[in-house]
Enzyme design. Structure first.
Site, mmCIF file in Angstrom:
data_model
loop_
_atom_site.group_PDB
_atom_site.id
_atom_site.type_symbol
_atom_site.label_atom_id
_atom_site.label_comp_id
_atom_site.label_asym_id
_atom_site.label_seq_id
_atom_site.Cartn_x
_atom_site.Cartn_y
_atom_site.Cartn_z
ATOM 1 N N ASN A 16 -98.077 9.207 -5.053
ATOM 2 C CA ASN A 16 -97.081 10.267 -4.887
ATOM 3 C C ASN A 16 -95.962 9.693 -4.022
ATOM 4 O OD1 ASN A 16 -95.608 12.549 -4.300
ATOM 5 N ND2 ASN A 16 -97.218 13.563 -3.107
ATOM 6 N N LYS A 18 -93.196 10.950 -3.318
ATOM 7 C CA LYS A 18 -92.441 11.996 -2.600
ATOM 8 C C LYS A 18 -90.932 11.730 -2.718
ATOM 9 C CE LYS A 18 -96.443 12.767 0.264
ATOM 10 N NZ LYS A 18 -97.017 13.246 1.500
ATOM 11 N N GLU A 107 -96.892 20.351 0.566
ATOM 12 C CA GLU A 107 -95.476 20.387 0.989
ATOM 13 C C GLU A 107 -94.691 21.402 0.161
ATOM 14 O OE1 GLU A 107 -94.864 16.153 0.651
ATOM 15 O OE2 GLU A 107 -96.210 15.848 2.352
ATOM 16 N N GLU A 177 -106.583 17.748 -0.709
ATOM 17 C CA GLU A 177 -105.751 17.112 0.308
ATOM 18 C C GLU A 177 -105.708 17.997 1.555
ATOM 19 O OE1 GLU A 177 -102.774 14.151 -1.522
ATOM 20 O OE2 GLU A 177 -101.831 16.104 -1.489
ATOM 21 N N GLY A 183 -100.113 12.256 5.743
ATOM 22 C CA GLY A 183 -99.061 11.551 6.473
ATOM 23 C C GLY A 183 -99.291 11.466 7.969
ATOM 24 N N SER A 223 -103.741 10.319 3.996
ATOM 25 C CA SER A 223 -103.887 9.062 4.737
ATOM 26 C C SER A 223 -104.942 8.133 4.139
ATOM 27 C CB SER A 223 -104.163 9.333 6.223
ATOM 28 O OG SER A 223 -103.078 10.031 6.792
HETATM 29 P P1 PGA Z 1 -100.372 10.410 2.509
HETATM 30 O O1 PGA Z 1 -99.940 11.570 1.495
HETATM 31 O O2 PGA Z 1 -101.230 9.449 1.710
HETATM 32 O O3 PGA Z 1 -99.093 9.788 2.975
HETATM 33 O O4 PGA Z 1 -101.136 11.059 3.608
HETATM 34 C C1 PGA Z 1 -100.793 12.041 0.498
HETATM 35 C C2 PGA Z 1 -100.094 13.123 -0.278
HETATM 36 O O5 PGA Z 1 -99.361 13.918 0.331
HETATM 37 O O6 PGA Z 1 -100.246 13.235 -1.515
#
Ligand code: PGA
Length: 262
Positions: A16, A18, A107, A177, A183, A223
């Site tokens: 992802n 983003k 998000e 998640e 993050g 993460s």
């Molecule tokens: P991250 O994000 O691996 O940076 O924690 C995962 C996600 O939001 O899909």
């Protein structure tokens, strides 16, 4: 028996990206990942890159000659077309031969007020246009601390996707998640993640059948990186990952793809 069931389930690593990477950076990262996957990945795990809309058409075109890597959007609108300035519909995404779409990312729920009801409409729109939804659920830290996480996850499932009939539900990928792990560098421990994945699979079995639950790929996200992926992917109910930050670095991302038990 368990091994056999695991083998039948699709193993998937989805990146992802983003709101990152300009057009040139995205196309070049995609090409880099595709080349590394072709050279290094020997299993039959599926790789999906979910980019922002500006990259989708170009990378979807590149993906045509690379069957191991597919492309996904990060969102779609629930309506087919019309006066929704700035939005992109599932049918538009389908028209550039993109195969996947993330729906319900925390998000989107948090910053764009997407409710379970809206998300269920988005899932319907995606399925109608032959996109595979990667449907995300997850609890906040507060909900976990209040011990309401199971209830929250259950209602995200029941209000978001359990309205689907069995044949439609079978097309979904679920991603767990935990919001507190996204993050933040705080990964759920493999045991914490397994506990939730097992719970999700049980809920699917109750709503549909054990066979439907056994076939559903449930990804972990939050993460996840090249250091912790192997331990997470070794758990019986974790079928891969939805990767944010680490999907922006080709070496890390491809190492994650290679982290499934042999
Ligand atoms: P991250 O994000 O691996 O940076 O924690 C995962 C996600 O939001 O899909």
């Amino acid at each position: 028996m368990l091994d056999k069931i695991n083998f039948m389930r699709k193993k998937i690593v989805a990146g992802n990206w983003k709101m990152n990477l300009n057009y040139t950076e995205g196309v070049s990262l995609f090409s880099e990942i595709v080349n590394m996957v072709n050279d290094e990945v020997i299993g039959n795990q599926k790789v999906v890159i979910c980019s922002s809309f500006i990259h989708l058409s170009a990378i979807s075109h590149l993906a045509k000659s690379h069957p191991k890597v597919s492309v996904g959007a990060q969102n779609c609108h629930q309506t087919q077309s019309g006066a929704y300035t700035g939005e992109v519909s599932a049918s538009m995404i389908q028209s550039i031969e993109v195969k996947y779409v993330i729906i319900g990312h925390s998000e989107r729920r948090q910053y764009f007020s997407e409710t379970n009801l809206i998300l269920s409409e988005k899932v319907d729109a995606a399925l109608k246009h032959e996109l595979t939804p990667i449907f995300c659920i997850g609890e906040t830290l507060e909900q976990r601390n209040n011990n309401t996480h199971f209830t929250v996850l259950k209602s995200q499932l029941s209000e978001g996707v359990f309205n689907l009939d069995e044949s439609e539900f079978k097309k979904l990928i679920i991603a767990y998640e935990p919001v507190w792990a996204i993050g933040t560098g705080l990964t759920a421990s493999p045991e914490q993640a397994q506990e939730i994945h097992e719970f999700i699979r049980k809920e699917i079995a109750v709503q549909y059948t054990q066979a439907v639950a056994d076939e559903c790929s449930i990804l972990y996200g939050g993460s996840c990186n090249s250091k912790n992926a192997a331990e997470l992917f070794a758990k019986p109910d974790i079928d891969g990952g939805l990767i944010g930050g680490a999907s922006l670095k080709s070496r890390d991302f491809v190492d994650i793809i290679k982290s499934f038990p042999k």
